[in-house]
Every structure is written in structure tokens, then in C-alpha cells.
Design an enzyme around this catalytic site. Structure first.
Site, short mmCIF file in Angstrom:
data_model
loop_
_atom_site.label_atom_id
_atom_site.label_comp_id
_atom_site.label_asym_id
_atom_site.label_seq_id
_atom_site.Cartn_x
_atom_site.Cartn_y
_atom_site.Cartn_z
N GLU A 199 0.89 -1.25 -0.05
CA GLU A 199 -0.08 -0.07 0.11
C GLU A 199 0.86 1.15 0.02
O GLU A 199 0.81 2.14 0.90
CB GLU A 199 -1.07 -0.04 1.35
CG GLU A 199 -1.89 -1.28 0.99
CD GLU A 199 -3.00 -1.12 1.96
OE1 GLU A 199 -2.96 -0.54 3.34
OE2 GLU A 199 -4.12 -1.80 1.78
N GLU A 386 -5.44 -8.48 -1.28
CA GLU A 386 -6.03 -8.45 -0.20
C GLU A 386 -7.44 -8.11 -0.57
O GLU A 386 -7.69 -7.24 -1.17
CB GLU A 386 -5.59 -7.19 0.98
CG GLU A 386 -4.26 -7.41 1.61
CD GLU A 386 -3.82 -6.10 2.36
OE1 GLU A 386 -4.48 -5.62 2.89
OE2 GLU A 386 -2.57 -6.10 2.54
P1 P53 Z 1 -7.61 -3.07 8.95
C1 P53 Z 1 -7.20 1.02 5.31
C2 P53 Z 1 -8.09 0.87 4.38
C3 P53 Z 1 -7.66 -0.01 3.34
C4 P53 Z 1 -6.70 -0.86 3.53
O1 P53 Z 1 -7.10 -3.11 7.49
C5 P53 Z 1 -6.09 -0.88 4.63
C6 P53 Z 1 -6.31 0.26 5.42
C7 P53 Z 1 -5.26 0.52 7.03
O2 P53 Z 1 -6.17 0.31 8.21
O3 P53 Z 1 -4.94 -1.44 5.08
C8 P53 Z 1 -4.74 -2.73 4.65
O4 P53 Z 1 -6.32 -4.05 9.72
C9 P53 Z 1 -3.43 -3.14 4.95
C10 P53 Z 1 -3.35 -4.29 6.09
C11 P53 Z 1 -4.69 -4.12 6.91
C12 P53 Z 1 -5.89 -4.36 6.03
O5 P53 Z 1 -5.76 -3.51 5.08
O6 P53 Z 1 -7.29 -1.71 9.35
O7 P53 Z 1 -2.53 -3.64 3.92
O8 P53 Z 1 -2.16 -4.52 6.70
O9 P53 Z 1 -4.47 -5.06 8.18
C13 P53 Z 1 -7.01 -4.31 6.85
O10 P53 Z 1 -8.96 -3.41 9.27
#
Ligand code: P53
Length: 488
Positions: A199, A386
Site C-alpha cells: 500500500e 487483500e
Molecule cells: P485493518 C485502510 C483501508 C484499506 C486498507 O485493515 C488498509 C487500511 C489500513 O487500516 O490497510 C490494509 O486491519 C493493510 C493491512 C490491513 C488491512 O488493509 O485496518 O495492507 O495491513 O490490516 C485491513 O482492518
């Protein structure tokens, strides 16, 4: 029986990151990374950095603050830091990989903790750290699971942040390339798929790129160093093993205009461009014109060295990896804008979509829209690295976890990928749902925002046995992989 449209060798799997999963934060020669100094938080209260000022005072601030000059990360014994144990992949890797294999994973995405390989981020190598990932890769390969490696997922050795002000320093490019070279040479016969920076469009100053200041000039200067480092890494990787597939990784949140008012449409273009800027540089190999104009207007001056533009042009990536969780909406009227997801992102509510408990808009068609936009625009292979649904899971009296909401989310998003392949001709190479086993939330530091097919007994304060158990979605995903993406 339905014939699958997913390619024969489609990479079904799951994704994690060291700072949220691995734990063992000072085990086996690892030293501190910046992310070891951020506390837990919640949907409503932000995670905090704990640091020591030049004068020796202990302070805290949010991840979006500017740290005073000379401040250094500090671990306060009074505080709880979720990364220290996380969900302890460090000690559970065999058990966890066996569970991934049971689900039929074709691949598994993990990140390398930089401070485990190079404890200070410099050229001193920790052999024990390298040996740990050897064991992990060997275990994966034993089951025929392809490792997908994010070289850097949000963490930077604390020493580099404290001593060099992280990615603001050109020197960090050299250190990063030393780290990459060490990985590429050591694992060249075990790992084929790599991603440089997770990211890259979501870089929080001190915690993720080690810089103290949080202004536009500092952010884009650091981004320039990341682009040069990523491009050099791609070139180096291909020299070491021409079969390597080295991608970039962006958080993709497509924004729709609130209405057909051209002002709203322009606003959405502005929002989307900010993400696509990072893809443009890494896929096309040059800064887009709108960004150069923006720099000019706002007096952002990127210090480049001779040859940087050529390096960026020569080191374009082999594929685009992206995270997709939600879409958003852009509006020209500021009254429409609310902050969602733990005050993370300015956003406008979409009346056509439901949201998760954390305010993330669930939008399966948005995934097809993203795949179309990215493929139409860049024409390189895509990898959804992801995707997932953060939710509070309830353990029933019989010990089962009935996470139908998660199954529903995945089912609809996988159907969207199927359409993108079948109807739009998108070259999609794989799908690794986020937090395939429960991990600490990056945004909030919570455990209760869970994504996994596998439950881990651990709470927001770090209490729990770390025991693993299969959720309903585990059995569902296993069947889906066996049928190459086709639901019964
Ligand atoms: P969490 C925000 C929006 C989209 C992706 O996020 C994001 C985030 C950051 O919070 O991050 C990615 O754990 C990231 C992971 C993260 C995952 O999305 O906040 O690459 O490390 O855990 C989910 O719910």
C-alpha cells in the site's frame, strides 16, 4: 457441473503481514521496528506512538502527527503493544501452514520483518532471521504452497527512523537494496512472487516510513525515494533470477461521484488520481502530468539525483497487486464529507451500500469496476492480494463460529472476479484474502476486528491462549478452492 473460468494455475490463498501476525518482536536477534512502538486503539480512539524527546521526556502522539526533531521511539512498560506477540506466527508457523494446506491454499502471502533480517536496517545481517524464513518457505513448499512475499509491509527498523529520519534520507535506498539483495540471493530458488512496498499510497510518516515531519513536501520526497528503491529492486531481482515476478502494491478504493454534477465528477477524478499516481509511476515508469502540475502549484520540490528518472523508467513492475475492501464517494460540497473507519478517511456515505461495523462500504461490483479500470488502464496482470470483511466473531456454545456474513462477502467478491475474467477479459492471476488467520488490525490495533478463516484466541489486551480453530468460512473456502472458484 459449472466449468470454472478461473485459470488452472490461479493462485488461491491468503495474506498476512509480519507486524500484525508474526510476533517474536525481540526473538531470534530481531530488533525494534517503528511499529513496535504503537499502542492498540479502537474504531473511535486512535493508536498512539510512544516516544522520547531529545530532552528525555516520554510523550505520545497519533500516527498522523509530526514528531519533534530528535524524538526516538520508546517502549513504555505501562503500555500494551499488539505487534509484540501479535498472533504469534513465529512460534505457530508449522501449525498454521498445516491449516492453510488443509484449506488447499495454492499460495500464501507474508511479509518479511526488515528488522529481523537487518536488525538496525543497516548492512549487518542476522542469520537467525534468515533461517526463520527458510523454515517458513520450506514448510510452505513441502505442501506445494507458493510463497508470495511482500518485502516491506509498513515497518521500518527503528534505528533507521531515529538515526536517519527514515525514507527522507537517500541512504535508506541503499540499505533497502542491501536488504532486497540479501533476500533475493538467499531465497531465489524458493520464492518467485515478490512485491516491493505494501500500500505505497498509504504511508503514515513515522510509523511506516520513519520520517518525523508530516507535510506534503516530506511525504512526496520520501515517496520519490521509495519509487527509486522499488525500481532498483525490480531490476536487481530480475538480474538475480529472471523468473522472478516482482509487483507493486496499492490500496485501491475507487471513488464514485456523488452525482452527475461535473463538480462531483471532478472531485472523484482527483481522489482516484491520487491512488493511480503511485501505479502510474511504478507501471508506466514516469510521474503523471497532473502530479507535476500539483507540485508546481504547491511548491513541492522533489530533490532528484541524476539518473533517477531513468531508474524509474527501467524498473517498472511485472504485475499490480492491490488491496480491495470497499469503494467510496466524492462530493464537491464539503458538508457531505464525514470521516469513516476510525477517522481514517474522509468519505461520503453511499446510500446504495451497506457498511461493516467499522464503516467500510461493502461493494462487490466495485471490485469488478476496479479490475476493469486497472486492466483497461495498465494492461498488466493483476493480483488481488487483500480483500476481506473485518467483523466481531462469536463463539457458539458448541465452540463453532458461524461467520456467514464473511462467507457472503467473499462469495460476492469472488463472483465479481469471475465476471471480470469471463466478461471483461481481465488477466487476474490470484486472490489472497486478508488475514486468512486472525491478525491484529492495522488501522485500530484491535484483535476483535477479525478477518480470518481461522480464529485465534487472543483479545484486544493480549489475553488468550493463541489456540487456533476453524470457522465456518474455513470449510467454505476449502470447497471453493477445490472447485477452482465455483460455488455449488
Ligand atoms: P485493518 C485502510 C483501508 C484499506 C486498507 O485493515 C488498509 C487500511 C489500513 O487500516 O490497510 C490494509 O486491519 C493493510 C493491512 C490491513 C488491512 O488493509 O485496518 O495492507 O495491513 O490490516 C485491513 O482492518
Amino acid at each position: 457441473m459449472n466449468k470454472s473460468v478461473f485459470p488452472e494455475n490461479f493462485l488461491w490463498g491468503g495474506a498476512t503481514a509480519a507486524n500484525q501476525y508474526e510476533g517474536g518482536y525481540l526473538s531470534g536477534g530481531k530488533e525494534l521496528s517503528t511499529l513496535d512502538a504503537i499502542t492498540g486503539g479502537s474504531h473511535t480512539s486512535p493508536r498512539m506512538i510512544t516516544y522520547k524527546t531529545k530532552e528525555g521526556k516520554i510523550e505520545t502522539c497519533t500516527r498522523d502527527a509530526t514528531l519533534p526533531e530528535g524524538a526516538v521511539g520508546y517502549i513504555d512498560p505501562e503500555q500494551y503493544y499488539p505487534s509484540h506477540v501479535a498472533t504469534d506466527f513465529y512460534h505457530h508457523y508449522k501449525e498454521d501452514i498445516a491449516l492453510f494446506a488443509e484449506m488447499g491454499f495454492k499460495c500464501f502471502r507474508l511479509s518479511i520483518a526488515w528488522a529481523r533480517i537487518c536488525p538496525k536496517g543497516t548492512t549487518e545481517i542476522n542469520e537467525e532471521g534468515l533461517a526463520f524464513y527458510d523454515k517458513v518457505f520450506d514448510e510452505l513448499l513441502r505442501y506445494g504452497i507458493e510463497p508470495i512475499v511482500t518485502i516491506n509491509h509498513f515497518d521500518i527498523p527503528m534505528y533507521l527512523a531515529d538515526e536517519l529520519d527514515g525514507w527522507s534520507s537517500r541512504k535508506v535506498i541503499d540499505y533497502f537494496l542491501f536488504f532486497c539483495e540479501t533476500l533475493f540471493k538467499r531465497y531465489k530458488d524458493k520464492v518467485k512472487y515478490w512485491m516491493t512496498f505494501n500500500e505505497i499510497n498509504f504511508l503514515r510518516s513515522w510509523t511506516q516510513i520513519g520520517i518525523h515531519q508530516n507535510d506534503k513536501q516530506a511525504k512526496y520526497q520520501a515517496a520519490h525515494h521509495l519509487f527509486v528503491a522499488s525500481a532498483e529492486a525490480v531490476k536487481l531481482g530480475h538480474e538475480i533470477n529472471p523468473d522472478f515476478q516482482i509487483g507493486m502494491m496499492v490500496a485501491y478504493i475507487p471513488s464514485y461521484p456523488l452525482s452527475c454534477n461535473p463538480e462531483d465528477v471532478m472531485e472523484a477524478i482527483r481522489f482516484n488520481r491520487e491512488q493511480e499516481f503511485y501505479i502510474d509511476v511504478q507501471v508506466k515508469g514516469y510521474y503523471p502530468a497532473h502530479k507535476l502540475k500539483e507540485f508546481e502549484r504547491e511548491n513541492v520540490v522533489i530533490k532528484k539525483e541524476a539518473g533517477d528518472d531513468e531508474i524509474i523508467q527501467a524498473g517498472t513492475v511485472d504485475y499490480i497487486g492491490f488491496s480491495y475492501y470497499m469503494s467510496t464517494v466524492s462530493a464537491s460540497n464539503p458538508d457531505e464529507v464525514k470521516y469513516v473507519g476510525g477517522n481514517q478517511m474522509p468519505a461520503v456515505k453511499n446510500p446504495y451500500l451497506q457498511e461493516s461495523a467499522w464503516g467500510w462500504a461493502v461493494d462487490p461490483l466495485g471490485l469488478r469496476i476496479s479490475l476493469c479500470k486497472l486492466y483497461d488502464r495498465y494492461n498488466v496482470p493483476l493480483f488481488v492480494v487483500e480483500n476481506g470483511f473485518g467483523a466481531v466473531d462469536k463463539i457458539e456454545v458448541d465452540g463453532t463460529i458461524q461467520d456467514d456474513y464473511r462467507i457472503d462477502y467473499f462469495s460476492k467478491h469472488i463472483a465479481a472476479m469471475k465476471d471480470a475474467i469471463e466478461l471483461d477479459g481481465v488477466d487476474l492471476i490470484g486472490y489472497t484474502p486478508w488475514g486468512c488467520i486472525d491478525v491484529v488490525s492495522s488501522g485500530t490495533g484491535e484483535m476483535k476486528k477479525r478477518y480470518g478463516f481461522i480464529y485465534v484466541d487472543m483479545d484486544d489486551q493480549g489475553n488468550g491462549t493463541l489456540a487456533r480453530s476453524r470457522k465456518e468460512s474455513f470449510y467454505w473456502y476449502k470447497k471453493l478452492i477445490a472447485a477452482n472458484g465455483i460455488e455449488e
